[in-house]
Design a protein around this motif. Structure first.
Motif, PDB file in Angstrom:
ATOM      1  N   ASP A  53      22.993 -20.733 -34.303  1.00  0.00           N
ATOM      2  CA  ASP A  53      23.835 -20.307 -33.177  1.00  0.00           C
ATOM      3  C   ASP A  53      23.100 -19.331 -32.266  1.00  0.00           C
ATOM      4  OD1 ASP A  53      25.812 -21.898 -34.178  1.00  0.00           O
ATOM      5  OD2 ASP A  53      26.864 -20.275 -35.228  1.00  0.00           O
ATOM      6  N   ASN A  54      22.375 -18.376 -32.867  1.00  0.00           N
ATOM      7  CA  ASN A  54      21.642 -17.407 -32.051  1.00  0.00           C
ATOM      8  C   ASN A  54      20.549 -18.082 -31.234  1.00  0.00           C
ATOM      9  OD1 ASN A  54      23.242 -15.392 -33.156  1.00  0.00           O
ATOM     10  ND2 ASN A  54      21.763 -14.931 -34.786  1.00  0.00           N
ATOM     11  N   ASP A  55      19.847 -19.009 -31.865  1.00  0.00           N
ATOM     12  CA  ASP A  55      18.815 -19.744 -31.139  1.00  0.00           C
ATOM     13  C   ASP A  55      19.413 -20.639 -30.062  1.00  0.00           C
ATOM     14  OD1 ASP A  55      16.952 -18.553 -32.763  1.00  0.00           O
ATOM     15  OD2 ASP A  55      16.883 -20.228 -34.184  1.00  0.00           O
ATOM     16  N   TYR A  56      20.594 -21.165 -30.333  1.00  0.00           N
ATOM     17  CA  TYR A  56      21.270 -22.009 -29.339  1.00  0.00           C
ATOM     18  C   TYR A  56      21.601 -21.206 -28.082  1.00  0.00           C
ATOM     19  CZ  TYR A  56      24.652 -25.308 -27.366  1.00  0.00           C
ATOM     20  OH  TYR A  56      25.329 -26.160 -26.534  1.00  0.00           O
ATOM     21  N   VAL A  57      22.118 -20.006 -28.281  1.00  0.00           N
ATOM     22  CA  VAL A  57      22.437 -19.142 -27.144  1.00  0.00           C
ATOM     23  C   VAL A  57      21.169 -18.751 -26.394  1.00  0.00           C
ATOM     24  CG1 VAL A  57      23.422 -16.929 -26.464  1.00  0.00           C
ATOM     25  CG2 VAL A  57      24.539 -18.304 -28.228  1.00  0.00           C
ATOM     26  N   GLU A  58      20.110 -18.463 -27.143  1.00  0.00           N
ATOM     27  CA  GLU A  58      18.840 -18.109 -26.503  1.00  0.00           C
ATOM     28  C   GLU A  58      18.277 -19.275 -25.695  1.00  0.00           C
ATOM     29  OE1 GLU A  58      14.337 -16.574 -27.750  1.00  0.00           O
ATOM     30  OE2 GLU A  58      15.905 -16.854 -29.282  1.00  0.00           O
ATOM     31  N   MET A  59      18.420 -20.465 -26.231  1.00  0.00           N
ATOM     32  CA  MET A  59      17.942 -21.641 -25.515  1.00  0.00           C
ATOM     33  C   MET A  59      18.747 -21.862 -24.229  1.00  0.00           C
ATOM     34  SD  MET A  59      17.548 -25.506 -26.930  1.00  0.00           S
ATOM     35  CE  MET A  59      16.771 -26.772 -25.944  1.00  0.00           C
ATOM     36  N   LEU A  60      20.049 -21.633 -24.304  1.00  0.00           N
ATOM     37  CA  LEU A  60      20.873 -21.752 -23.099  1.00  0.00           C
ATOM     38  C   LEU A  60      20.422 -20.767 -22.024  1.00  0.00           C
ATOM     39  CD1 LEU A  60      24.513 -22.191 -24.496  1.00  0.00           C
ATOM     40  CD2 LEU A  60      23.074 -23.922 -23.422  1.00  0.00           C
ATOM     41  N   GLU A  61      20.128 -19.538 -22.435  1.00  0.00           N
ATOM     42  CA  GLU A  61      19.692 -18.523 -21.470  1.00  0.00           C
ATOM     43  C   GLU A  61      18.352 -18.896 -20.845  1.00  0.00           C
ATOM     44  OE1 GLU A  61      21.230 -15.997 -20.250  1.00  0.00           O
ATOM     45  OE2 GLU A  61      23.028 -16.314 -21.460  1.00  0.00           O
ATOM     46  N   MET A  62      17.452 -19.442 -21.646  1.00  0.00           N
ATOM     47  CA  MET A  62      16.156 -19.862 -21.099  1.00  0.00           C
ATOM     48  C   MET A  62      16.328 -20.991 -20.082  1.00  0.00           C
ATOM     49  SD  MET A  62      13.812 -19.750 -24.559  1.00  0.00           S
ATOM     50  CE  MET A  62      12.374 -20.339 -23.684  1.00  0.00           C
ATOM     51  N   CYS A  63      17.157 -21.967 -20.425  1.00  0.00           N
ATOM     52  CA  CYS A  63      17.364 -23.097 -19.514  1.00  0.00           C
ATOM     53  C   CYS A  63      18.023 -22.641 -18.218  1.00  0.00           C
ATOM     54  CB  CYS A  63      18.214 -24.171 -20.196  1.00  0.00           C
ATOM     55  SG  CYS A  63      17.418 -25.013 -21.584  1.00  0.00           S
ATOM     56  N   VAL A  64      19.048 -21.813 -18.340  1.00  0.00           N
ATOM     57  CA  VAL A  64      19.746 -21.334 -17.153  1.00  0.00           C
ATOM     58  C   VAL A  64      18.817 -20.483 -16.289  1.00  0.00           C
ATOM     59  CG1 VAL A  64      21.653 -19.898 -16.343  1.00  0.00           C
ATOM     60  CG2 VAL A  64      22.006 -21.472 -18.243  1.00  0.00           C
ATOM     61  N   HIS A  65      17.966 -19.686 -16.947  1.00  0.00           N
ATOM     62  CA  HIS A  65      17.027 -18.849 -16.196  1.00  0.00           C
ATOM     63  C   HIS A  65      16.071 -19.691 -15.371  1.00  0.00           C
ATOM     64  CE1 HIS A  65      14.236 -15.645 -15.229  1.00  0.00           C
ATOM     65  NE2 HIS A  65      13.250 -16.338 -15.790  1.00  0.00           N
TER      66      HIS A  65
END
Length: 552
Positions: A53-65
């Motif tokens: 879950d933590n990595d999923y949120v981090e991946m979302l932030e990277m993609c959105v960035h």
């Protein structure tokens, strides 16, 4: 998993774009899918199939960035690649669907033609008129697609009717009805080719066809401005690429490989190279189409010349001599018409591409920068220009280019270093055609478009959880279209039909008091009447006075 990831990325980017006051670019689902796969490819150990879950949120932030960055040539390169492929796929599917619909309409008319028979001798004349009308409809529908108009004008319909009457008069239809079904279809198709050939000949001889617009003229009018604009954009992009190359060669020794200005010029150079490659491919396609259509037009001119030589000043010419030539002219005109449709689809698909190339969303580096030769002048620009990069290029080194023996001794090391560089710069995958390799096959835009073409469940922001919709394939839908068009709806389906749906989507009315529908109940009033029983009849019949109660 991937659809959920794409939906979350699109939703978060939509919120970010709303806050920034910007709009999402076209085909954003495909761009989000490409970006997510690029990050998974860059960090395979962290973002695997069973992501936390933590990595999923981090991946979302990277993609959105990455997706919401402004003034980024690398991201604009990816957008350019996806826009080009997506528009071509959309127009190709639309053209295939249009061709399939046209075939179905013509096939439906053909089936009606071959099924018309004389069942009653008293209705022979009516049957012949109906058959002639359907044959005329087939020829008109075929000519409509040939001229690429929604409706033919009155002059064109009159010309087609007169040409059909001269080639196939109504007197011969009575004997034509008894022919086999296969022979009927072949002759009707021949008529659909012969009549356009006659109209083209009449237009050439200035004996008619004033409303007929030849497909070759339409093709020339469509391809000339498109080819001119593509050539102009290619020249502009080529000049920008030369400037970027010259600026990099002039300042890379003084600033170094990892300087922000060099990286900016590198990303702009990649964008210009990708744009030039796409435009060059489009230019090659246009040249091939022009050469093909010109050859077809030359063959058509030869057949028309042969017809003119046969007819000359004669008033009567055997059908066996001129009809094959007219049929050949009609078929060639139909081929040119198909090429016109393909060209128009290319033109529509290239509109977004040319717009992205001519007006990129990032600010291009000033062209006078290449003329600055002193590091001091470049140092002053560092304060004024805020350059951004997509990903840093850490493993790039010029030793591999200067020393060929290093590559000959350890090619695996070079290929590994190049692979790591491409992982950090996914915009290079399409430029270097690495999407054909198994390592970068997930970044193939064709595969990305296949994923985003499927129906996506709604995001949780809408508070509606819909199941996946079942959609028929293109071929299955085309096969079932005749069956679906003959279906009739149930008369019980009204505006309130949603009350009779399944329980999972049932609409229930609110139960509050102020929205409750009351039930009015009135008092039934009793009415009394009298009836004389036995007033008439036999002498033995007994007379009685009856009282009857009615409730209204």
């Amino acid at each position: 998993m991937e659809q959920r990831l794409i939906s979350d990325i699109v939703r978060l980017c939509r919120e970010r774009h709303f806050k920034l006051g910007t709009q999402q670019p076209p085909h954003f689902n495909a761009v989000a899918c490409f970006q997510a796969r690029a990050i998974m490819l860059q960090f395979p150990e962290k973002f695997d199939s069973e992501i936390a879950d933590n990595d999923y949120v981090e991946m979302l932030e990277m993609c959105v960035h990455h997706l919401t960055r402004k003034n980024c040539p690398a991201q604009e390169t990816i957008q350019l690649q996806i826009n080009g492929h997506a528009e071509v796929c959309k127009e190709s599917n639309g053209l295939a669907f249009e061709v399939e619909q046209r075939k179905q309409v013509l096939e439906k008319i053909m089936q009606e033609i071959v099924q018309i028979k004389v069942l009653d001798m008293r209705e022979t004349y009516t049957t012949v008129l109906a058959l002639h009308s359907r044959i005329l409809d087939y020829v008109i529908e075929s000519s409509r697609h040939l001229e690429q108009v929604l409706l033919l004008d009155t002059v064109s319909e009159v010309e087609i009717r007169v040409a059909l009457g001269s080639v196939f008069p109504q007197a011969g239809l009575l004997y034509w009805i008894d022919l086999p079904e296969i022979e009927k279809k072949l002759q009707v198709k021949e008529l659909a080719d012969i009549i356009p050939g006659i109209r083209v000949h009449n237009k050439l001889m200035e004996k008619g066809g004033s409303s007929l617009q030849l497909p070759f003229e339409v093709f020339k009018a469509e391809i000339e401005p498109l080819g001119k604009r593509v050539m102009e954009e290619m020249q502009k992009v080529n000049e920008k690429a030369k400037f970027c190359t010259q600026a990099i060669k002039s300042h890379i020794d003084a600033l170094g490989m990892h300087h922000v200005l060099i990286q900016r010029l590198r990303d702009e150079l990649a964008f210009n190279l990708q744009a030039f490659a796409i435009l060059e491919t489009l230019q090659f396609v246009l040249n091939d189409k022009l050469s093909l259509v010109t050859d077809i037009h030359d063959k058509c001119s030869e057949h028309l010349k042969a017809v003119c030589d046969m007819i000359g000043s004669r008033k009567c010419v055997p059908n066996e001599l001129v009809f094959p030539e007219f049929q050949a002219v009609g078929k060639l005109q139909r081929l040119i018409s198909e090429e016109v449709k393909i060209l128009k689809s290319y033109s529509r698909a290239s509109m977004l591409l040319l717009s992205n190339v001519s007006h990129p969303s990032f600010q291009c580096t000033p062209t006078g920068l290449a003329n600055l030769s002193t590091p001091g002048g470049l140092a002053k620009l560092d304060v004024l220009i805020m350059y951004t990069t997509f990903l840093t290029m850490e493993l790039y080194t010029v030793d591999w280019l200067e020393n060929d023996h290093l590559f000959a001794e350890t090619p695996d090391t070079f290929l590994t270093a190049a692979e790591n560089v491409v992982r950090k710069m996914p915009q290079l995958v399409q430029i270097l055609s690495l999407h054909r390799k198994s390592t970068f096959s997930s970044l193939s835009i064709a595969k990305v478009l296949e994923v985003v073409s499927e129906s996506f469940p709604c995001d949780f922001g809408t508070q509606t959880y819909a199941a996946e919709q079942h959609r028929l394939g293109q071929e299955t839908f085309a096969k079932r279209m005749p069956e679906l068009t003959n279906k009739e709806i149930n008369k019980n389906q009204t505006l309130t039909s949603y009350f009779r749906r399944e329980s999972c989507s049932q609409v229930w009315l609110l139960k509050e008091k102020h929205t409750q529908t009351p039930y009015n109940k009135g008092t039934k009033v009793a009415r009394w009447g009298r009836h004389m029983q036995g007033l008439r009849g036999a002498p033995t019949c007994r007379f009685e006075m009856l009282e009857i109660k009615f409730e209204v």
